[in-house]
Enzyme design. Structure first.
Site, PDB file in Angstrom:
ATOM      1  N   ASP A  22     100.875 -43.660 -20.975  1.00 39.96           N
ATOM      2  CA  ASP A  22     101.110 -44.872 -22.032  1.00 39.96           C
ATOM      3  C   ASP A  22     101.271 -44.137 -23.273  1.00 39.96           C
ATOM      4  O   ASP A  22     100.407 -43.349 -23.866  1.00 39.96           O
ATOM      5  CB  ASP A  22      99.792 -45.842 -22.023  1.00 39.96           C
ATOM      6  CG  ASP A  22      99.944 -47.183 -22.800  1.00 39.96           C
ATOM      7  OD1 ASP A  22     101.170 -47.399 -23.103  1.00 39.96           O
ATOM      8  OD2 ASP A  22      99.162 -47.725 -23.119  1.00 39.96           O
ATOM      9  N   MET A  23     102.378 -44.494 -23.979  1.00 41.30           N
ATOM     10  CA  MET A  23     102.759 -44.159 -25.309  1.00 41.30           C
ATOM     11  C   MET A  23     101.639 -44.781 -26.277  1.00 41.30           C
ATOM     12  O   MET A  23     101.269 -45.909 -26.027  1.00 41.30           O
ATOM     13  CB  MET A  23     104.098 -44.506 -25.735  1.00 41.30           C
ATOM     14  CG  MET A  23     105.173 -43.956 -24.844  1.00 41.30           C
ATOM     15  SD  MET A  23     105.038 -42.420 -24.242  1.00 41.30           S
ATOM     16  CE  MET A  23     105.416 -41.528 -25.796  1.00 41.30           C
ATOM     17  N   TYR A  61     106.146 -48.642 -30.842  1.00 40.51           N
ATOM     18  CA  TYR A  61     107.099 -48.797 -31.854  1.00 40.51           C
ATOM     19  C   TYR A  61     106.847 -48.007 -33.195  1.00 40.51           C
ATOM     20  O   TYR A  61     107.798 -47.860 -33.741  1.00 40.51           O
ATOM     21  CB  TYR A  61     107.301 -50.384 -32.090  1.00 40.51           C
ATOM     22  CG  TYR A  61     108.066 -51.113 -30.693  1.00 40.51           C
ATOM     23  CD1 TYR A  61     108.084 -50.668 -29.853  1.00 40.51           C
ATOM     24  CD2 TYR A  61     108.171 -52.343 -31.059  1.00 40.51           C
ATOM     25  CE1 TYR A  61     108.635 -51.417 -28.689  1.00 40.51           C
ATOM     26  CE2 TYR A  61     108.869 -53.127 -29.869  1.00 40.51           C
ATOM     27  CZ  TYR A  61     108.780 -52.444 -28.677  1.00 40.51           C
ATOM     28  OH  TYR A  61     109.551 -53.423 -27.777  1.00 40.51           O
ATOM     29  N   ARG A 113      94.861 -49.268 -37.885  1.00 39.90           N
ATOM     30  CA  ARG A 113      93.777 -50.012 -37.129  1.00 39.90           C
ATOM     31  C   ARG A 113      92.359 -49.477 -37.831  1.00 39.90           C
ATOM     32  O   ARG A 113      91.457 -50.335 -37.731  1.00 39.90           O
ATOM     33  CB  ARG A 113      93.899 -49.642 -35.578  1.00 39.90           C
ATOM     34  CG  ARG A 113      95.106 -50.051 -34.832  1.00 39.90           C
ATOM     35  CD  ARG A 113      94.915 -49.594 -33.496  1.00 39.90           C
ATOM     36  NE  ARG A 113      96.448 -49.649 -33.009  1.00 39.90           N
ATOM     37  CZ  ARG A 113      96.761 -49.705 -31.755  1.00 39.90           C
ATOM     38  NH1 ARG A 113      95.823 -49.450 -30.781  1.00 39.90           N
ATOM     39  NH2 ARG A 113      97.979 -49.526 -31.227  1.00 39.90           N
ATOM     40  N   ASP A 161     107.224 -48.495 -22.400  1.00 36.72           N
ATOM     41  CA  ASP A 161     106.492 -47.445 -22.947  1.00 36.72           C
ATOM     42  C   ASP A 161     105.297 -46.953 -22.019  1.00 36.72           C
ATOM     43  O   ASP A 161     104.348 -46.167 -22.515  1.00 36.72           O
ATOM     44  CB  ASP A 161     105.664 -47.690 -24.261  1.00 36.72           C
ATOM     45  CG  ASP A 161     104.418 -48.413 -24.201  1.00 36.72           C
ATOM     46  OD1 ASP A 161     104.469 -49.126 -23.187  1.00 36.72           O
ATOM     47  OD2 ASP A 161     103.686 -48.389 -25.397  1.00 36.72           O
ATOM     48  N   GLU A 162     105.635 -47.334 -20.564  1.00 31.02           N
ATOM     49  CA  GLU A 162     104.274 -46.846 -19.883  1.00 31.02           C
ATOM     50  C   GLU A 162     104.894 -46.532 -18.526  1.00 31.02           C
ATOM     51  O   GLU A 162     105.965 -46.753 -17.970  1.00 31.02           O
ATOM     52  CB  GLU A 162     103.708 -48.170 -19.292  1.00 31.02           C
ATOM     53  CG  GLU A 162     102.619 -48.749 -19.960  1.00 31.02           C
ATOM     54  CD  GLU A 162     102.104 -50.157 -19.288  1.00 31.02           C
ATOM     55  OE1 GLU A 162     101.133 -50.013 -18.857  1.00 31.02           O
ATOM     56  OE2 GLU A 162     102.729 -50.919 -19.336  1.00 31.02           O
TER      57      GLU A 162
HETATM   58  P1  TTP Z   1     101.600 -51.580 -25.978  1.00 27.27           P
HETATM   59  O1  TTP Z   1     101.560 -50.539 -25.014  1.00 27.27           O
HETATM   60  O2  TTP Z   1     100.833 -52.751 -25.524  1.00 27.27           O
HETATM   61  O3  TTP Z   1     100.908 -51.082 -27.431  1.00 27.27           O
HETATM   62  P2  TTP Z   1     101.089 -50.182 -28.344  1.00 27.27           P
HETATM   63  O4  TTP Z   1     101.921 -48.939 -27.721  1.00 27.27           O
HETATM   64  O5  TTP Z   1     101.933 -50.430 -29.658  1.00 27.27           O
HETATM   65  O6  TTP Z   1      99.694 -49.548 -28.883  1.00 27.27           O
HETATM   66  P3  TTP Z   1      98.570 -48.645 -27.955  1.00 27.27           P
HETATM   67  O7  TTP Z   1      98.733 -47.371 -28.355  1.00 27.27           O
HETATM   68  O8  TTP Z   1      97.375 -49.674 -28.095  1.00 27.27           O
HETATM   69  O9  TTP Z   1      99.146 -48.800 -26.426  1.00 27.27           O
HETATM   70  O10 TTP Z   1     103.109 -52.098 -26.366  1.00 27.27           O
HETATM   71  C1  TTP Z   1     104.287 -51.144 -26.373  1.00 27.27           C
HETATM   72  C2  TTP Z   1     104.968 -51.744 -27.425  1.00 27.27           C
HETATM   73  O11 TTP Z   1     105.579 -52.823 -26.916  1.00 27.27           O
HETATM   74  C3  TTP Z   1     104.413 -51.792 -28.785  1.00 27.27           C
HETATM   75  O12 TTP Z   1     104.431 -50.566 -29.518  1.00 27.27           O
HETATM   76  C4  TTP Z   1     105.202 -52.995 -29.320  1.00 27.27           C
HETATM   77  C5  TTP Z   1     105.687 -53.693 -27.952  1.00 27.27           C
HETATM   78  N1  TTP Z   1     104.991 -54.974 -27.886  1.00 27.27           N
HETATM   79  C6  TTP Z   1     105.584 -56.113 -28.448  1.00 27.27           C
HETATM   80  O13 TTP Z   1     106.792 -56.228 -28.806  1.00 27.27           O
HETATM   81  N2  TTP Z   1     104.782 -57.334 -28.347  1.00 27.27           N
HETATM   82  C7  TTP Z   1     103.633 -57.226 -27.886  1.00 27.27           C
HETATM   83  O14 TTP Z   1     103.018 -58.606 -27.575  1.00 27.27           O
HETATM   84  C8  TTP Z   1     103.139 -56.041 -27.015  1.00 27.27           C
HETATM   85  C9  TTP Z   1     101.882 -56.306 -26.643  1.00 27.27           C
HETATM   86  C10 TTP Z   1     103.974 -55.087 -27.176  1.00 27.27           C
END
Ligand code: TTP
Length: 694
Positions: free
Chosen positions: A18-19, A23, A60, A120-121
Site C-alpha cells: 500500500d503506497m 497523492y 499528521r 495505490d494498492e
Molecule cells: P489511502 O491508501 O486510503 O490513503 P493514503 O495513501 O493517502 O494514506 P495511507 O498512507 O494512510 O495509506 O488512499 C490512497 C489515495 O486515494 C489517497 O492518497 C487519496 C485517494 N483518496 C481519495 O481521493 N478519497 C478518499 O476518500 C480516500 C480514502 C483516498
C-alpha cells in the site's frame, strides 16, 4: 456477499503493498520543494479550503486528518501546504495519480503474480519466488542482510527495544523453523527488495504486509506505516485477529457486521471463535456461515488474481448541498463531461492494452426532499457499453432517466401522492466488464476505429437492456445472471468464443450500419444523433422501456466507427455483402430496420463451443453492433440467430472487408482443425439459422 473459499495451501506467501499518503507523494515528486513539509491534497471544491483527500505524514503529526477541510487543517497546522488536485472538465483529474500507480505496479509485478487492487494498492503472490529463494539462497545463508529487511516488524516477537533488530534477524534466519514461516521470511526479503526498487525508480515509499493469505496481508500492511513492512508468522495469526473490532474486517462494515454485534454480541474477531460452523451457518446461511468461521481462524483462500490493469474506469463528481443538480440539462452537461473523459480512457485502454469494456453503469445519489425519498436510494443502472463519447452520453442519459423514473415512482408511491422534486448530489458513470481483445483482433479494431462513428445504433433502451446495478462501487457494474459468462477470458475456448464474438459483432454491425445508412439515405431522416446538439439528441432519446419478452438482450458493445468518405466503402465494393443482409431480410431479422418507430434492440446469441466448455447449453449472447432486433421470440419480427463457432462457414469470410479477411481466416483455421467432426460447406443461412439445434 462474502464467498467462503478453502485455502489451496497454507504455504503461500502473499504480500499486500500500500503506497503511503499516495497523492501527497505524487505531488511532492512534482514539486520537490514540498518534500519534508506538512502537505495535504485537497479536492477541487474550494468551500472552506476544500476537503482533504490525502494527508502527508508530516502533517499528521500536527493532528491534520482526512476528515478536515483546508481551513481547519490550517488552524491546526498553519504551515501546511495545501495542493489542489488537478482539474479537467470542471472536475478532479486523477490521471497523474493513476499513472503513478501504474509505474509502481510495473515494478512490483516483476517478482510474482500481481493484482492491482486500487489506485495505490497491490496484492502479490510471491510463493514461487519465496520457494526459489528458500531452496537456492535461504535467509541463513545471506551474509549481509539489508537494513530494510531487518527493520521488518514480525508480529508476536517480544524483545526489548534495544534487541529488536537482533530478534528479527534471528527469526528471519532460524534454521529449524516451520517451513511456512521460512517461506514468509523469504517473502520479507523479496518485499523489502521490491520496496527499495520502487523507491529508487519512482521516489515513492510504500508499506507492506506479508502473510500466507490476502486477508492477513492486508490487515498487516497498515499496521506499521509509512515505509515499513509487517510479517504475520503462523503462530501470531490468532493474536492478530483476536482483538480486532469485527466491523473493521472487510465485508463486515455493513449489515452483517451489525447483525453479528446486535444479534450475537460479537464485537471482536476473537468473539466469533465461540460459535460453531453449524451455528453460524444456521444463522447466516451455509456460505456466509463458513466464511465467518474461516475468518475467525485467519483462513482465506482468495487467490491473487493476475491483473495489473484496472478492472474498470469510472468518473464522477459530488454536488453537495445547494450545488445538487436539479434539471436534466444540468445532468446532461455533467454527463457530457464524464462521457468525454470515459471515452478517452476507453480509447487509450483499447489502444495501449487492447482491452474493451462491456458494461456502462450509472450511479447517482439523490438528496432527500421528503420522508418518502429518504427511504429510497437512487437505483444504479447498467447497460451494454457502446464506444464513442456521444453514444456513452446518450446511454448514460437514458440510464439516468430510467433510474430517475424508478426513484420518483417508488418515492411517490410510498408517499401516496405526486412528488416531482429531485436533486442529485452524486453522479458518476463507469465502464466495467473489461476483457482483453484476443490477439489478432487488433487490426480489425483499428480498421473500424480508423473511421468515424457516424451511424449510431438504436437509441432506445429496453427494460431488458437496462439492468439494475446492485453494485455500490462504480467499479463493479452488475450483470444479469444470464450474461455472466459473456466473453469469459479464462479458457482457450472462451477466448476463441470472444474472438468470434468480436468478429461477428463487427460483421453484424458493419452490415447493419450499412443497412441503416441505406435507410437513412432513402428517408433523408438522420439517425446521426452526433450531428445534433447533444441536448437535443439526448432528450429525443428518452427511453421507452418496451418489453421484449423474457430473453436477455444485448446491445452493441463495439461501435463500428466509420467516416463519411469511407463509409461502407469496403462493403460496397463487395458484391457478396448483400447476402448477409438478404439473409436477415428473409428471416425478418431486419424488419425493424425499415421502421424506425419500432425501435427494438439487437441481440444475437452465440453458442459457445460446447466441446470446450463442456456445457452444451452454454449460450453466450453475442454483442451485436447492429441497430435492430435480431432476437428470437414468439413474435416473428424478432429472430434469434444462433450459431456454433465450429460450424462457421469459411465462405462468410469472403463477405468481410478485404483488409481483414486473412486475419479472420487464420482464426478459423485452428477451430476447424480442432474439431474434425465439423460440418463443412454450410451456408451462411445455415450458419445463422435461427432454428439450428444447439
Ligand atoms: P489511502 O491508501 O486510503 O490513503 P493514503 O495513501 O493517502 O494514506 P495511507 O498512507 O494512510 O495509506 O488512499 C490512497 C489515495 O486515494 C489517497 O492518497 C487519496 C485517494 N483518496 C481519495 O481521493 N478519497 C478518499 O476518500 C480516500 C480514502 C483516498
Amino acid at each position: 456477499m462474502p464467498v467462503a473459499r478453502p485455502e489451496s495451501s497454507d504455504s503461500r506467501v502473499i504480500a499486500h503493498v500500500d503506497m503511503d499518503c499516495f497523492y501527497v507523494q505524487v505531488e511532492q515528486r512534482r514539486q520537490p520543494d514540498l518534500r519534508g513539509q506538512p502537505t495535504a491534497v485537497v479536492q477541487y471544491n474550494a468551500w472552506k479550503g476544500g476537503g482533504l483527500i490525502a494527508v502527508g505524514y508530516e502533517a499528521r503529526k500536527f493532528g491534520v486528518k482526512r476528515s478536515m477541510r483546508g481551513d481547519e487543517a490550517k488552524s491546526v497546522c498553519p504551515e501546511i501546504q495545501l495542493v489542489t488536485v488537478p482539474v479537467a472538465r470542471g472536475k478532479a483529474d486523477l490521471s497523474i495519480y493513476r499513472n503513478a500507480g501504474s509505474e509502481v505496479v510495473a515494478i512490483l509485478s516483476r517478482k510474482g503474480r500481481c493484482e492491482r487492487a486500487s489506485i495505490d494498492e497491490v496484492y502479490l503472490d510471491l510463493t514461487e519466488a519465496a520457494e526459489k529463494m528458500l531452496s537456492e539462497t535461504p535467509p541463513e545463508s545471506v551474509e549481509a542482510i539489508n537494513d530494510e529487511v531487518i527493520k521488518s516488524h514480525v508480529l508476536g516477537l517480544s524483545a526489548e527495544p534495544s534487541d529488536v533488530r537482533q530478534t528479527v534477524r534471528e527469526w528471519l534466519c532460524q534454521r529449524n523453523a516451520d517451513r511456512r514461516d521460512k517461506l514468509l521470511a523469504c517473502g520479507a526479503f523479496i518485499v523489502a527488495e521490491l520496496r527499495m526498487q520502487v523507491l529508487k525508480e519512482t521516489q515513492f515509499t510504500c508499506s507492506a504486509g506479508i502473510a500466507h493469505n490476502k486477508m492477513l496481508a492486508k490487515l498487516a500492511s497498515g499496521m506499521n506505516k509509512p515505509a515499513q513492512q509487517t510479517v504475520v508468522p503462523f503462530a501470531s495469526v490468532e493474536s492478530l485477529l483476536d482483538p480486532l473490532p469485527i466491523r473493521k474486517m472487510k465485508q463486515l462494515g455493513g449489515k452483517l457486521g451489525h447483525s453479528l454485534q446486535d444479534d450475537l454480541g460479537v464485537n471482536t474477531v476473537g468473539d466469533l471463535l465461540q460459535f460453531s460452523e453449524e451455528k453460524l451457518q444456521d444463522r447466516y446461511g451455509i456460505n456466509t456461515g463458513t466464511w465467518l468461521w474461516n475468518i475467525a481462524r485467519g483462513i482465506n483462500g482468495d487467490e491473487v488474481e493476475s491483473r495489473v490493469l484496472p478492472k474498470s474506469h469510472g468518473t464522477g463528481k459530488t454536488f453537495p448541498g445547494r450545488n445538487c443538480l436539479k434539471t436534466i440539462d444540468g445532468i446532461e452537461r455533467w454527463l457530457s463531461k464524464f462521457s468525454e473523459e470515459l471515452a478517452e480512457r476507453l480509447e487509450a485502454d483499447l489502444e495501449q492494452n487492447k482491452r474493451i469494456a462491456q458494461t456502462l453503469t450509472l450511479h447517482a445519489s439523490a438528496s432527500k426532499a421528503n420522508e418518502a425519498q429518504s427511504q429510497k436510494k437512487f437505483p444504479s443502472k447498467s447497460c451494454p457499453l457502446r464506444y464513442g463519447t456521444n453514444k456513452i452520453l446518450e446511454d448514460a442519459l437514458n440510464l439516468f432517466q430510467a433510474g430517475l423514473r424508478e426513484y420518483l415512482s417508488s418515492s411517490s408511491k410510498a408517499h401516496g401522492n405526486g412528488c416531482s422534486g429531485w436533486g442529485i448530489t452524486n453522479l458518476s458513470i463507469s465502464a466495467s466488464k473489461i476483457v482483453d481483445i484476443p490477439s489478432g483482433t487488433c487490426s480489425i479494431m483499428k480498421y473500424f476505429h480508423s473511421q468515424d462513428q457516424r451511424y449510431p445504433s438504436s437509441k432506445e433502451f429496453d427494460d431488458k437492456e437496462i439492468h439494475e446495478s446492485t453494485a455500490l462501487s462504480p467499479s463493479v457494474g452488475s450483470e444479469s445472471s444470464s450474461r455472466k459468462h459473456l466473453l469469459e477470458p479464462e479458457t482457450e475456448c472462451s477466448k476463441d468464443g470472444t474472438k468470434m464474438n468480436i468478429v461477428m459483432n463487427i460483421v453484424m454491425q458493419a452490415h447493419l450500419d450499412d443497412k441503416s445508412r441505406m435507410f437513412e439515405e432513402k428517408t433523408q431522416t438522420s439517425f446521426c444523433r452526433e450531428s445534433l446538439p447533444s441536448s437535443t439528441s439526448a432528450k429525443k432519446n428518452e427511453p421507452q422501456l418496451d418489453s421484449v419478452g423474457e430473453e436477455t438482450v444485448i446491445k452493441d458493445a463495439i461501435s463500428g466507427n466509420r467516416s463519411q468518405d469511407q463509409k461502407g466503402k469496403a462493403f460496397k465494393e463487395k458484391q457478396g455483402t448483400s447476402s448477409i443482409l438478404q439473409f436477415f431480410q428473409t428471416q425478418n431479422c431486419s424488419s425493424s430496420i425499415q421502421e424506425p418507430k419500432e425501435e427494438t434492440v439487437n441481440a444475437i446469441q452465440e453458442t459457445a463451443e460446447s466441446s470446450c466448455s463442456g456445457k452444451a447449453d452454454d449460450t453466450v449472447p453475442l454483442e451485436s453492433g447492429g441497430i435492430r432486433n435480431m432476437h428470437h421470440s414468439a413474435d416473428q419480427s424478432r429472430v434469434a440467430c444462433m450459431y456454433k463457432i465450429d460450424e462457421i462457414d469459411p465462405n462468410v469470410v469472403d463477405e468481410l472487408p478485404r483488409e481483414i479477411q486473412e486475419e479472420v481466416r487464420a482464426w478459423l483455421r485452428p477451430q476447424k482443425r480442432a474439431n474434425n467432426t465439423t460440418k463443412r460447406g454450410s451456408s451462411i443461412t445455415h450458419y445463422f439459422s435461427p432454428n439450428k439445434n444447439m
